[in-house]
Design an enzyme around this catalytic site. Structure first.
Site, PDB file in Angstrom:
ATOM      1  N   ARG A  67       0.840  -1.206   0.000  1.00  0.00           N
ATOM      2  CA  ARG A  67       0.000   0.000   0.000  1.00  0.00           C
ATOM      3  C   ARG A  67       0.870   1.249   0.000  1.00  0.00           C
ATOM      4  O   ARG A  67       0.526   2.263  -0.614  1.00  0.00           O
ATOM      5  CB  ARG A  67      -0.952  -0.035   1.201  1.00  0.00           C
ATOM      6  CG  ARG A  67      -2.017  -1.120   1.068  1.00  0.00           C
ATOM      7  CD  ARG A  67      -3.033  -1.068   2.180  1.00  0.00           C
ATOM      8  NE  ARG A  67      -3.820   0.158   2.123  1.00  0.00           N
ATOM      9  CZ  ARG A  67      -4.676   0.514   3.090  1.00  0.00           C
ATOM     10  NH1 ARG A  67      -4.824  -0.255   4.161  1.00  0.00           N
ATOM     11  NH2 ARG A  67      -5.376   1.622   2.992  1.00  0.00           N
ATOM     12  N   GLN A  99     -10.726   9.192   6.859  1.00  0.00           N
ATOM     13  CA  GLN A  99     -10.511   7.791   7.231  1.00  0.00           C
ATOM     14  C   GLN A  99      -9.314   7.231   6.468  1.00  0.00           C
ATOM     15  O   GLN A  99      -8.870   6.129   6.738  1.00  0.00           O
ATOM     16  CB  GLN A  99     -11.758   6.954   6.909  1.00  0.00           C
ATOM     17  CG  GLN A  99     -13.012   7.420   7.606  1.00  0.00           C
ATOM     18  CD  GLN A  99     -14.233   6.686   7.096  1.00  0.00           C
ATOM     19  OE1 GLN A  99     -14.607   5.623   7.590  1.00  0.00           O
ATOM     20  NE2 GLN A  99     -14.854   7.247   6.068  1.00  0.00           N
ATOM     21  N   ASN A 100      -8.840   7.999   5.503  1.00  0.00           N
ATOM     22  CA  ASN A 100      -7.781   7.516   4.630  1.00  0.00           C
ATOM     23  C   ASN A 100      -6.415   7.657   5.294  1.00  0.00           C
ATOM     24  O   ASN A 100      -6.178   8.570   6.084  1.00  0.00           O
ATOM     25  CB  ASN A 100      -7.782   8.287   3.306  1.00  0.00           C
ATOM     26  CG  ASN A 100      -9.099   8.144   2.566  1.00  0.00           C
ATOM     27  OD1 ASN A 100      -9.870   7.220   2.848  1.00  0.00           O
ATOM     28  ND2 ASN A 100      -9.387   9.052   1.669  1.00  0.00           N
ATOM     29  N   ILE A 101      -5.547   6.740   4.973  1.00  0.00           N
ATOM     30  CA  ILE A 101      -4.186   6.729   5.545  1.00  0.00           C
ATOM     31  C   ILE A 101      -3.132   7.012   4.465  1.00  0.00           C
ATOM     32  O   ILE A 101      -1.947   6.986   4.740  1.00  0.00           O
ATOM     33  CB  ILE A 101      -3.904   5.358   6.205  1.00  0.00           C
ATOM     34  CG1 ILE A 101      -3.964   4.213   5.175  1.00  0.00           C
ATOM     35  CG2 ILE A 101      -4.865   5.097   7.360  1.00  0.00           C
ATOM     36  CD1 ILE A 101      -3.545   2.848   5.746  1.00  0.00           C
ATOM     37  N   ASP A 102      -3.600   7.327   3.228  1.00  0.00           N
ATOM     38  CA  ASP A 102      -2.679   7.415   2.089  1.00  0.00           C
ATOM     39  C   ASP A 102      -1.900   8.726   2.017  1.00  0.00           C
ATOM     40  O   ASP A 102      -0.950   8.853   1.244  1.00  0.00           O
ATOM     41  CB  ASP A 102      -3.433   7.165   0.758  1.00  0.00           C
ATOM     42  CG  ASP A 102      -4.612   8.134   0.541  1.00  0.00           C
ATOM     43  OD1 ASP A 102      -5.619   7.710  -0.066  1.00  0.00           O
ATOM     44  OD2 ASP A 102      -4.530   9.296   0.983  1.00  0.00           O
ATOM     45  N   HIS A 117      -7.899   7.355  11.172  1.00  0.00           N
ATOM     46  CA  HIS A 117      -7.446   5.951  11.162  1.00  0.00           C
ATOM     47  C   HIS A 117      -5.930   5.836  11.087  1.00  0.00           C
ATOM     48  O   HIS A 117      -5.409   4.798  10.695  1.00  0.00           O
ATOM     49  CB  HIS A 117      -8.097   5.200   9.981  1.00  0.00           C
ATOM     50  CG  HIS A 117      -9.569   5.017  10.168  1.00  0.00           C
ATOM     51  ND1 HIS A 117     -10.396   4.552   9.171  1.00  0.00           N
ATOM     52  CD2 HIS A 117     -10.364   5.254  11.240  1.00  0.00           C
ATOM     53  CE1 HIS A 117     -11.641   4.497   9.634  1.00  0.00           C
ATOM     54  NE2 HIS A 117     -11.655   4.931  10.876  1.00  0.00           N
ATOM     55  N   THR A 192     -17.252   7.600   0.955  1.00  0.00           N
ATOM     56  CA  THR A 192     -17.215   6.620   2.046  1.00  0.00           C
ATOM     57  C   THR A 192     -18.517   5.829   2.063  1.00  0.00           C
ATOM     58  O   THR A 192     -19.592   6.374   1.879  1.00  0.00           O
ATOM     59  CB  THR A 192     -16.969   7.285   3.409  1.00  0.00           C
ATOM     60  OG1 THR A 192     -16.963   6.274   4.433  1.00  0.00           O
ATOM     61  CG2 THR A 192     -17.983   8.366   3.735  1.00  0.00           C
ATOM     62  N   SER A 193     -18.363   4.526   2.328  1.00  0.00           N
ATOM     63  CA  SER A 193     -19.541   3.642   2.297  1.00  0.00           C
ATOM     64  C   SER A 193     -20.364   3.762   3.569  1.00  0.00           C
ATOM     65  O   SER A 193     -21.415   3.159   3.699  1.00  0.00           O
ATOM     66  CB  SER A 193     -19.085   2.187   2.124  1.00  0.00           C
ATOM     67  OG  SER A 193     -18.275   1.812   3.255  1.00  0.00           O
ATOM     68  N   ASN A 217     -21.116  10.738  -3.053  1.00  0.00           N
ATOM     69  CA  ASN A 217     -20.575   9.388  -3.173  1.00  0.00           C
ATOM     70  C   ASN A 217     -20.907   8.811  -4.551  1.00  0.00           C
ATOM     71  O   ASN A 217     -21.864   9.255  -5.196  1.00  0.00           O
ATOM     72  CB  ASN A 217     -21.165   8.504  -2.058  1.00  0.00           C
ATOM     73  CG  ASN A 217     -20.234   7.385  -1.654  1.00  0.00           C
ATOM     74  OD1 ASN A 217     -19.055   7.623  -1.360  1.00  0.00           O
ATOM     75  ND2 ASN A 217     -20.744   6.160  -1.679  1.00  0.00           N
TER      76      ASN A 217
END
Ligand code: APR
Length: 245
Positions: A67, A99-102, A117, A192-193, A217
């Site tokens: 990742r 929520q993304n870690i990228d 996150h 986001t879901s 979305n």
């Protein structure tokens, strides 16, 4: 999608944005759920849980090294840039919780970002309380702490773990401050879901404190029914129109 009216974000209106993996899809990073999602090839329990890490740390590191490699190879997209431009215009009336870690929001220029996150680009020790440290390495085996010899791990939030407490606190503070000031707050969730708690419950928290809530979305989200307004479409088209940037 048709002609989108921009959100009215004139002062003193504040904007709280929650993003998920969908905002990075058009940069080339797969989301988690749905066709081609990251979870397709893996059991979540095996690669994104403390139990999975304890059982097979090298497998978990191979997943996160891949990742890191993927995220380093892509660029922020127009959705990330639209959010950065909106922050420049709104300044402290704007807050982004992701929520993304990228790390793509920061690479697009966003500064007022809370990483609920954790971050793909930090590592911490699972055995001692040494502070997390910046790390872009792609280990082929589990690295060890030079203080305690414990297994080092990505500084991300796994299933069954609490979200970043400071990010959560500052997010809720932003909502409460708007309510206490009697100022209009718009809550916008993008890409986001709405399937993972507590991020998926933020819309209810904001709405209960008077926020006007929007979902942008590609598909209907699990918690879509909790939003006042829903705009379906790709984030790179919807966000520039909604934010008028
Ligand atoms: N534009 C807008 N939305 C999109 C796009 C796009 N181009 N492509 C996909 N989406 C939407 C999908 O319709 C889906 O609803 O993004 C959403 C992504 O949902 P998930 O894959 O569940 O990602 P997310 O909601 O961020 O997951 C939350 O779950 O696995 C954990 O920790 C992980 O932070 C993650 C959390």
């Amino acid at each position: 999608m048709g002609e989108l009216p921009p959100l009215d974000l004139r002062a003193p209106t504040r904007l709280l944005v929650l993003t998920g993996a969908g905002v990075s899809v058009e940069s080339g990073l797969p989301a988690f759920r749905g066709a081609g999602g990251l979870w397709d090839g893996h059991r979540v329990e095996d690669v994104a849980s403390p139990e999975g890490f304890a059982r097979a740390p090298d497998l978990v590191w191979s997943f996160y090294a891949a990742r890191r490699r993927a995220a380093a190879a892509v660029e922020p997209n127009a959705a990330h840039r639209a959010l950065a431009a909106c922050e420049t215009r709104m300044r402290d009336r704007f807050l982004l919780v992701t929520q993304n870690i990228d790390g793509l929001h920061m690479r697009a220029g966003s500064g007022r970002v809370l990483e609920l996150h954790g971050s793909l680009w930090r590592t911490r020790c699972s055995g001692c309380d040494r502070p997390p440290f910046a790390d872009s390495s792609e280990p082929t085996a589990t690295p060890r702490c030079d203080r305690c010899g414990g297994a080092l791990r990505p500084d991300v939030v796994w299933f069954g773990e609490a979200v970043d407490a400071e990010a959560d606190r500052r997010t809720r503070r932003f909502v409460k401050d708007a309510a206490q000031a009697g100022e209009r707050l718009v809550f916008l969730a993008v890409g986001t879901s709405g399937s993972v708690w507590p991020a998926s419950g933020l819309v209810r928290y904001a709405a209960d404190l008077g926020a006007e809530t929007w979902l942008a979305n590609l598909d209907e989200a699990d918690n879509a029914g909790w939003f006042d307004h829903r705009v379906l479409g790709p984030a790179t088209a919807v966000l520039p129109a909604l934010l008028e940037v």
